[in-house]
Design a protein around this motif. Structure first.
Motif, PDB file in Angstrom:
ATOM      1  N   UNK A  20      38.291  34.503  46.293  1.00 33.39           N
ATOM      2  CA  UNK A  20      39.318  35.013  45.389  1.00 33.39           C
ATOM      3  C   UNK A  20      39.354  34.239  44.081  1.00 33.39           C
ATOM      4  N   UNK A  21      38.453  33.295  43.920  1.00 31.92           N
ATOM      5  CA  UNK A  21      38.415  32.520  42.689  1.00 31.92           C
ATOM      6  C   UNK A  21      39.690  31.710  42.507  1.00 31.92           C
ATOM      7  N   UNK A  22      40.154  31.670  41.265  1.00 29.64           N
ATOM      8  CA  UNK A  22      41.362  30.892  40.946  1.00 29.64           C
ATOM      9  C   UNK A  22      42.620  31.738  41.000  1.00 29.64           C
ATOM     10  N   UNK A  23      42.519  32.959  41.498  1.00 32.42           N
ATOM     11  CA  UNK A  23      43.686  33.846  41.535  1.00 32.42           C
ATOM     12  C   UNK A  23      44.758  33.303  42.482  1.00 32.42           C
ATOM     13  N   UNK A  24      45.994  33.572  42.133  1.00 23.77           N
ATOM     14  CA  UNK A  24      47.100  33.264  43.029  1.00 23.77           C
ATOM     15  C   UNK A  24      47.204  34.373  44.062  1.00 23.77           C
ATOM     16  N   UNK A  25      47.223  34.008  45.347  1.00 25.58           N
ATOM     17  CA  UNK A  25      47.220  34.987  46.426  1.00 25.58           C
ATOM     18  C   UNK A  25      48.569  35.019  47.147  1.00 25.58           C
TER      19      UNK A  25
END
Length: 323
Positions: free
Chosen positions: A68-73
């Motif tokens: 998800x890379x650096x995305x906030x989940x």
């Protein structure tokens, strides 16, 4: 300023927030590769009752296996009034260290927040987790709006408040079936003009609710986020709704379709001209302070310490986006 210090939520970039149904894993990888800031994998409204268990398994697998890379989940759990909620929290939080946020739907009272906080805290303690999961709250009922201030201050995990316009409309029995946007019946008719004609000006029927939520969010150091705009084939309408929300103080908006991500990022990002002006304000005030002044003129307008605070917000947001 008040002696009371407002504790700010963690500084996450939250211009766009994409809703992805947990029952449709074929959409996960595309979402992971998008330019969205926050993704919430939905276990609630977008998932049919007989698909809840499988959707939960899909979400656990995706959080653990996808990049998800650096995305906030985030995950949107089911409501506290359902029997799905506790398994959503227990199964996903126990299995997924990658999870950053939990979105609570239809929050009505501060006690709702306390209940989920207690459960998440016990799981984190049992697992020996050092990372603390944050909370997002959807204000989408009359009860939630009545108690929005108490909800906003109910937990140190709180990070953001979101306006859920569709369920809010149903809860307040508003005379509309659209999701966001304006309504031709919410209009002001002017008195007769000189030629006898009358002008009609449409209004924003969600103005009060959104403004009320923004105040509660900012008074508690949280991010206010505008919710969905249902017509994803109307980019101009989406932009207009996002601009209204941004003017009121929101720093992000939902995307219920991937095409809305770029629109949210565009509207909720300060323009180059705004950032340039903010930097010039900070420079001018630094010169004024050095000269022992508390205010100074820039471009024919008075700027003072309040101007500094406004400029600092814009400059900080630009730094977050650049990073």
């Amino acid at each position: 300023m008040s002696f009371h210090t407002i504790r700010q939520a963690p500084a996450r970039l939250n211009r766009s927030e994409l809703a992805v149904p947990g029952s449709q894993p074929q959409l996960f990888e595309k979402a992971a590769k998008s330019d969205v800031d926050v993704i919430f994998l939905d276990l609630e409204d977008a998932v049919a009752p007989d698909e809840k268990d499988q959707a939960r398994r899909n979400v656990i697998t995706a959080l653990n296996d996808l990049d998800w890379g650096a995305k906030t989940m985030s995950i949107r759990i089911n409501g506290l009034d359902t029997h799905y909620m506790y398994r959503d929290v227990v199964d996903v939080v126990e299995a997924c260290e990658r999870l950053d946020l939990i979105m609570l739907p239809k929050v009505g009272t501060a006690a709702d927040v306390y209940a989920v906080d207690m459960l998440v805290t016990q799981i984190e303690d049992a697992k020996g987790r050092s990372k603390r999961i944050g909370f997002e709250h959807i204000i989408e009922t009359a009860l939630g709006m009545q108690n929005v201030s108490e909800i906003a201050g109910a937990s140190p995990r709180n990070e953001s408040l979101h306006f859920g316009v569709a369920d809010y409309a149903a809860s307040t029995r508003a005379r509309t079936t659209i999701i966001g946007g304006v309504n031709p019946d919410y209009a002001v008719l002017t008195d007769p003009l000189g030629d006898g004609t009358r002008a009609e000006h449409w209004g924003d029927m969600w103005h009060y609710a959104l403004a009320r939520m923004v105040v509660a969010a900012r008074a508690n150091g949280l991010r206010p986020i505008d919710g969905p705009f249902g017509d994803f084939q109307d980019p101009d309408g989406y932009r207009a709704a996002a601009r209204r929300a941004a003017v009121l103080g929101c720093e992000g908006k939902w995307a219920i379709h991937p095409s809305q991500v770029a629109l949210a990022n565009e509207v909720m990002s300060p323009s180059a001209a705004e950032v340039d002006k903010a930097n010039r304000i900070l420079a001018a005030m630094a010169e004024a302070e050095a000269a022992g002044k508390g205010a100074v003129s820039l471009d024919g307008r008075l700027i003072d310490y309040a101007s500094i605070r406004q400029a600092e917000v814009l400059v900080e947001k630009a730094k977050q986006i650049a990073a």
